[in-house]
Design a protein around this motif. Sequence first.
Motif, PDB file in Angstrom:
ATOM      1  N   LEU A   8       0.818  -1.218   0.000  1.00  0.00           N
ATOM      2  CA  LEU A   8       0.000   0.000   0.000  1.00  0.00           C
ATOM      3  C   LEU A   8       0.850   1.265   0.000  1.00  0.00           C
ATOM      4  O   LEU A   8       0.320   2.366   0.156  1.00  0.00           O
ATOM      5  N   GLU A  16      -8.262   7.540  -0.178  1.00  0.00           N
ATOM      6  CA  GLU A  16      -8.827   6.273  -0.638  1.00  0.00           C
ATOM      7  C   GLU A  16      -9.974   5.811   0.261  1.00  0.00           C
ATOM      8  O   GLU A  16     -10.981   5.274  -0.219  1.00  0.00           O
ATOM      9  N   ILE A  17      -9.828   6.017   1.560  1.00  0.00           N
ATOM     10  CA  ILE A  17     -10.912   5.654   2.486  1.00  0.00           C
ATOM     11  C   ILE A  17     -12.134   6.523   2.218  1.00  0.00           C
ATOM     12  O   ILE A  17     -13.271   6.029   2.200  1.00  0.00           O
ATOM     13  N   ARG A  19     -12.924   7.859  -0.634  1.00  0.00           N
ATOM     14  CA  ARG A  19     -13.494   7.405  -1.901  1.00  0.00           C
ATOM     15  C   ARG A  19     -14.332   6.147  -1.700  1.00  0.00           C
ATOM     16  O   ARG A  19     -15.474   6.054  -2.191  1.00  0.00           O
ATOM     17  N   LEU A  20     -13.787   5.204  -0.964  1.00  0.00           N
ATOM     18  CA  LEU A  20     -14.502   3.951  -0.734  1.00  0.00           C
ATOM     19  C   LEU A  20     -15.728   4.149   0.149  1.00  0.00           C
ATOM     20  O   LEU A  20     -16.733   3.454  -0.010  1.00  0.00           O
ATOM     21  N   GLU A  23     -18.249   5.108  -2.402  1.00  0.00           N
ATOM     22  CA  GLU A  23     -18.548   4.023  -3.329  1.00  0.00           C
ATOM     23  C   GLU A  23     -19.310   2.892  -2.654  1.00  0.00           C
ATOM     24  O   GLU A  23     -20.232   2.309  -3.241  1.00  0.00           O
ATOM     25  N   ARG A  24     -18.933   2.570  -1.448  1.00  0.00           N
ATOM     26  CA  ARG A  24     -19.557   1.466  -0.724  1.00  0.00           C
ATOM     27  C   ARG A  24     -20.809   1.891   0.029  1.00  0.00           C
ATOM     28  O   ARG A  24     -21.490   1.068   0.613  1.00  0.00           O
ATOM     29  N   TYR A 285      -8.752   0.613   5.210  1.00  0.00           N
ATOM     30  CA  TYR A 285      -8.819   0.723   3.749  1.00  0.00           C
ATOM     31  C   TYR A 285      -9.106  -0.635   3.109  1.00  0.00           C
ATOM     32  O   TYR A 285      -9.985  -0.767   2.248  1.00  0.00           O
ATOM     33  N   LEU A 286      -8.380  -1.664   3.552  1.00  0.00           N
ATOM     34  CA  LEU A 286      -8.573  -2.995   2.981  1.00  0.00           C
ATOM     35  C   LEU A 286      -9.964  -3.542   3.290  1.00  0.00           C
ATOM     36  O   LEU A 286     -10.582  -4.211   2.451  1.00  0.00           O
ATOM     37  N   ARG A 289     -12.255  -1.831   0.944  1.00  0.00           N
ATOM     38  CA  ARG A 289     -11.994  -2.260  -0.437  1.00  0.00           C
ATOM     39  C   ARG A 289     -12.529  -3.667  -0.710  1.00  0.00           C
ATOM     40  O   ARG A 289     -13.186  -3.920  -1.720  1.00  0.00           O
ATOM     41  N   ASP A 290     -12.264  -4.582   0.228  1.00  0.00           N
ATOM     42  CA  ASP A 290     -12.582  -5.992   0.012  1.00  0.00           C
ATOM     43  C   ASP A 290     -13.861  -6.441   0.717  1.00  0.00           C
ATOM     44  O   ASP A 290     -14.313  -7.577   0.524  1.00  0.00           O
TER      45      ASP A 290
END
Length: 328
Positions: A8, A16-17, A19-20, A23-24, A285-286, A289-290
């Motif tokens: 990372l 990124e957090i 953004r997610l 998005e999530r 973050y992961l 993301r996942d």
Amino acid sequence: MTAQPTNLSGLDLRAEIDRLRIERKAVILAHYYQKPEIQDLADFVGDSLELSRKAAATDAEVIAFCGVRFMAETAKILSPEKIVVLPDMDAGCSLEDSCPPDQFAAFRAQHPDHIALTYINCSTEVKALSDVIVTSSSAETILAKIPPEQKIIFGPDRHLGGYLNRKFGRDMLLWPGVCIVHEAFSETELLKLKAQHPDAPIAAHPECPAHIVDHADYVGSTSGILNYAKAMPGDTLIVATEPHIIHQMQLAMPGKTFIGAPGADGNCNCNICPYMALNTLEKLYLALRDLTPRVEIEETLRLDAKKSLDAMLAMASGTVGQGDLGRP
């Protein structure tokens, strides 16, 4: 165990957090005991149950709970339709670990004339075996409503149970669990610190042992301690709970001084919760993301556990999570 991030480097994790999060369609929750960088990006910062209730009231599809496992499980109990992720599934709790469900069930069977008044710091399985769940905010209100002749099992925190026994003149049967964070405070070092700041009051969490609580000017939940800090007339406060709560105090009251109560070595580093510390920005973050690691609860178990939470909310909803903070 949650996999450690390996590749990372170079990522703007905060961006990124964010953004997610969009998005999530996620809501990020952070307990007061999280690191400041996690508190600062959360949608809500606060006590465990109130965070779950606030998340349930949103239209979020994902709950990312930066706390410990029993907190994320509580969020899933209240929001079964939402995806609930915990950045590190190894983020447990010494109180939960002290009270295995099979042993608690056997203990209850030995005392059939007792009801189980159980602290929220326990597993979903233990919640399902309980009659009423309490938080450090609601415990006094709920206990005051239970007839004195009613026999009670209180678990898993013997220090919180002992504090309630002393305050209300009760004789609850106590499960022998403790919080390793609050157990670590040193009375000797606290008295030394008090001698250095004689005008500073002491605020303590009721998970602390009696020899710490007995010196406190205020005893209450993390939210209660935060409110006390806002209302106190002085400008210095000694704080006997996990020291990351001080971050919120400094944000809200930059003109006041907050001193973490010391451990046996004369500082408060030993009082940082090792389980809470497992959550990091990389793992958050992961998780977003996942969408893993996820908290999953079998439906019959969830409903059984929810009964004891509902009983608490019916008895003391106005006292749960007072003072929690929303993200501006």
